[in-house]
Design a protein around this motif. Structure first.
Motif, short mmCIF file in Angstrom:
data_model
loop_
_atom_site.label_atom_id
_atom_site.label_comp_id
_atom_site.label_asym_id
_atom_site.label_seq_id
_atom_site.Cartn_x
_atom_site.Cartn_y
_atom_site.Cartn_z
N PRO A 94 0.86 -1.37 -0.12
CA PRO A 94 0.07 0.04 0.13
C PRO A 94 0.70 1.43 -0.15
O PRO A 94 1.77 1.27 0.41
N PHE A 95 0.04 2.39 -0.53
CA PHE A 95 1.06 3.51 -0.60
C PHE A 95 1.21 4.10 0.68
O PHE A 95 2.20 4.79 1.05
N LEU A 96 0.04 4.33 1.52
CA LEU A 96 0.18 4.99 2.93
C LEU A 96 1.37 4.24 3.76
O LEU A 96 1.89 5.34 4.52
N THR A 97 1.44 3.03 3.71
CA THR A 97 2.53 2.42 4.35
C THR A 97 3.94 2.98 3.89
O THR A 97 4.88 3.25 4.79
N GLN A 98 4.06 3.24 2.77
CA GLN A 98 5.36 3.50 2.02
C GLN A 98 5.53 5.02 2.38
O GLN A 98 6.90 5.56 2.89
N LEU A 99 4.48 5.70 2.64
CA LEU A 99 4.84 7.20 2.90
C LEU A 99 5.13 7.36 4.11
O LEU A 99 5.92 8.22 4.65
N ALA A 100 4.39 6.49 5.14
CA ALA A 100 4.72 6.48 6.32
C ALA A 100 6.26 6.24 6.66
O ALA A 100 7.18 6.74 7.60
N ASP A 101 6.66 5.29 6.10
CA ASP A 101 8.31 4.92 6.11
C ASP A 101 9.19 5.99 5.22
O ASP A 101 10.44 5.91 5.10
N LYS A 102 8.48 6.89 4.46
CA LYS A 102 9.30 8.01 3.82
C LYS A 102 10.12 7.21 2.45
O LYS A 102 11.21 7.64 2.55
N ARG A 103 9.77 6.25 2.02
CA ARG A 103 10.42 5.55 0.88
C ARG A 103 9.28 4.86 0.09
O ARG A 103 8.47 4.49 0.32
N LEU A 104 9.53 5.30 -1.21
CA LEU A 104 8.61 4.63 -2.37
C LEU A 104 9.48 3.69 -3.16
O LEU A 104 10.38 3.98 -3.53
N ASP A 105 8.60 2.50 -3.61
CA ASP A 105 9.41 1.39 -4.17
C ASP A 105 9.92 2.09 -5.71
O ASP A 105 10.89 1.81 -5.90
N SER A 106 8.88 2.82 -6.28
CA SER A 106 9.08 3.30 -7.75
C SER A 106 8.51 4.25 -8.09
O SER A 106 7.12 4.39 -7.69
N VAL A 107 8.87 5.19 -8.67
CA VAL A 107 7.76 6.32 -9.28
C VAL A 107 8.18 6.44 -10.68
O VAL A 107 9.56 6.67 -11.15
N LYS A 108 7.33 6.43 -11.72
CA LYS A 108 7.43 6.69 -13.21
C LYS A 108 7.05 7.91 -13.49
O LYS A 108 5.94 8.24 -13.37
N VAL A 109 7.82 8.71 -14.12
CA VAL A 109 7.70 10.08 -14.71
C VAL A 109 7.54 9.93 -16.25
O VAL A 109 8.69 9.54 -16.77
N THR A 110 6.79 10.56 -16.83
CA THR A 110 6.70 10.60 -18.40
C THR A 110 6.35 11.99 -18.77
O THR A 110 5.41 12.53 -18.44
N VAL A 111 7.30 12.74 -19.41
CA VAL A 111 7.33 13.87 -19.76
C VAL A 111 7.12 13.96 -21.36
O VAL A 111 8.05 13.65 -22.07
#
Length: 403
Positions: A122-139
Motif C-alpha cells: 500500500p502507498f500509505l505504508t510507504q509514505l509513513a516509511d518515507k520511501r517509495l518502491d518506484s516512481v515513473k515519470v513521463t514527460v
C-alpha cells in the motif's frame, strides 16, 4: 324324597348390571364436521414423504451450519473494510501523483504537466516509511535543441522522501533510475521538413532522408543518409552522408571537393550529347572543359568542323565517361552561356556553389543533448533506430528533486 332348592336363595350377579356400573354416563355426541376436521388434520400431520437417505438428514445439516450467518457477516464486514482501505489508499496515490506532476511542471519549466505513476502497495505504508518502491515519470514534448523529443520516460527506484505527510512533501532523493527517450519521425518531418523532406528508419543506426529542396526557384530532389551515434554521455550526433541533389535527369550535385562530388551530368545527359549537336559543340568550345576531359585539341578541332567527326567523338563510350566525370560547378560562373545551352540555370548553379556539405548537413542534423541536472548524473546507454523513430535508453543516479 329330596327337598327342592329355591333359585333365589343364593342369587347370582347379573353381568349386564356390572357393565352398567362401570359406565360414567352417556357418551357425548360429536358433530360430524368436527370429526371430519380432526381426520383431515391427522392426515396432514402424517402425510407421506420420501425417505431421506442423505447422511445425517436435515437435523444434522442444520446443526452443522448453524453458525454460517455469523461467519458470512464477519467476512462481508472484513471485505467492506478492506475495500474502503484500498479505496482510501488509491485516493491518496492519485492525490500524491497529481501534486508531484504539478511540482515537476513548475520546477522543470515544462509546457505541460508530466504523467506520474507511483508503484507499490500500500502507498500509505510507504509514505509513513518515507520511501517509495518506484516512481515513473513521463514527460511529453521536451524541447532539445532544434528538435522536440516526443517522450522522455524515467522510472526511479527506492525513492527517499523528504516529507512530513501526504501534503508536505518537500523533495525526494533518487539513488538510481532508468528510462528512455523517443524521437519520432513524425516530429522530425514536421520540424525539419520545411523543404518537404521525410525521415525513415534504415537499419539499426541509420536514417534515410528523402524529399525535395527548393534552390533558386527549382525543386531539387534530395537524398541523404544520417548515421545516428551517441556523443558523450548525454548527446546524440548525426553524421550526414550520401547527400545528393538531382536537377531533373540532367545533372546531379553532391556537395564536397572530391572527384566524385560536385556537379556532374547524369549518364542519360552524357549519352544525349551524341544526338544533340548544339549541346556537344557548346561543351567542346570551352578550352577549360576540353582540357579537363583530356580530349586532344586536334580531335576537338576536327569535331567542331565536321559533324561526322563530332558524332564519332561524342558517341564513343570513353567520351560519355569523361563527360560524366566532369565537374561543372566551378565552371558555372565563367561559362554561363555554355551551361544555358546544356539546360542548366546559371542562378541555380551559383546558389549550389554556396550549398556546401556543412550547410546541407546542418539542415538535416538530428543531433540533440539532454540537459545536465544540477545534482546527480544522467547518461545515455544505447541508441537505436526503430520503425517509428529513434529510441535512446538512459540511466542515472544521485538525482535530487526539490529540497
Amino acid at each position: 324324597m329330596r327337598t327342592p332348592h329355591h333359585l333365589d336363595a343364593h342369587p347370582r350377579p347379573n353381568p349386564y348390571e356390572e357393565l352398567a356400573a362401570l359406565d360414567d354416563g352417556p357418551l357425548e355426541e360429536t358433530p360430524l364436521e368436527e370429526f371430519l376436521t380432526e381426520e383431515r388434520d391427522a392426515g396432514a400431520e402424517d402425510a407421506w414423504a420420501p425417505p431421506d437417505h442423505r447422511r445425517g438428514g436435515k437435523r444434522r445439516r442444520k446443526n452443522r451450519f448453524a453458525g454460517l450467518p455469523l461467519a458470512v457477516k464477519a467476512v462481508v464486514g472484513l471485505v467492506v473494510l478492506a475495500s474502503f482501505a484500498a479505496l482510501g489508499d488509491r485516493w491518496a496515490v492519485l492525490y500524491a501523483e497529481h501534486r508531484a506532476a504539478d511540482t515537476l511542471k513548475d520546477r522543470l519549466d515544462l509546457a505541460a504537466a508530466p504523467e506520474v505513476e507511483i508503484g507499490g502497495f500500500p502507498f500509505l505504508t510507504q509514505l509513513a516509511d518515507k520511501r517509495l518502491d518506484s516512481v515513473k515519470v513521463t514527460v511529453p514534448d521536451v524541447a532539445a535543441d532544434r528538435v522536440s523529443l516526443a517522450k522522455v520516460s524515467a522510472t526511479a527506484h527506492d525513492v527517499t522522501l523528504n516529507a512530513d505527510g501526504l501534503t508536505s512533501v518537500r523533495g525526494a532523493h533518487v539513488p538510481r533510475f532508468d528510462g528512455d527517450v523517443q524521437l519520432t519521425f513524425a516530429d522530425l518531418n514536421r520540424e525539419l521538413g520545411a523543404s518537404q523532406v521525410t525521415f525513415t528508419g534504415e537499419g539499426r543506426d541509420r536514417v534515410r532522408a528523402r524529399g525535395t529542396l527548393p534552390v533558386a526557384g527549382h525543386d531539387l530532389k534530395l537524398r541523404a543518409e544520417a548515421r545516428i551515434q551517441r556523443q558523450g554521455e548525454r548527446g546524440i550526433a548525426t553524421e550526414i552522408g550520401g547527400m545528393r541533389l538531382d536537377i531533373g535527369d540532367l545533372a546531379t550535385y553532391r556537395p564536397g571537393r572530391r572527384a566524385s562530388e560536385g556537379l556532374h551530368l547524369t549518364p542519360k545527359a552524357s549519352a544525349d550529347l551524341a544526338r544533340e549537336t548544339q549541346k556537344a559543340k557548346a561543351l567542346l568550345s570551352v578550352p577549360a572543359i576540353v582540357q579537363r576531359m583530356g580530349v586532344p585539341e586536334a580531335t576537338v578541332n576536327q569535331a567542331l568542323a565536321d559533324d561526322g567527326k563530332l558524332a564519332e567523338l561524342t558517341g564513343s563510350p570513353r567520351f560519355a565517361r569523361q563527360a560524366e566525370r566532369l565537374n561543372l560547378i566551378d565552371l558555372a560562373l565563367n561559362n554561363p552561356e555554355v551551361l544555358k545551352r546544356l539546360g542548366l540555370d546559371p542562378d541555380l548553379l551559383g546558389e549550389l556553389s554556396g550549398l556546401t556539405r556543412p550547410v546541407l548537413a546542418d539542415r538535416l542534423a538530428l543531433a540533440f543533448e539532454l540537459p545536465k541536472p544540477e545534482q546527480g548524473n544522467v547518461k545515455l546507454e544505447d541508441v537505436r533506430v526503430e520503425e517509428d523513430g529513434i529510441r535512446v535508453r538512459l540511466s542515472g543516479s544521485g538525482l535530487t528533486v526539490g529540497g
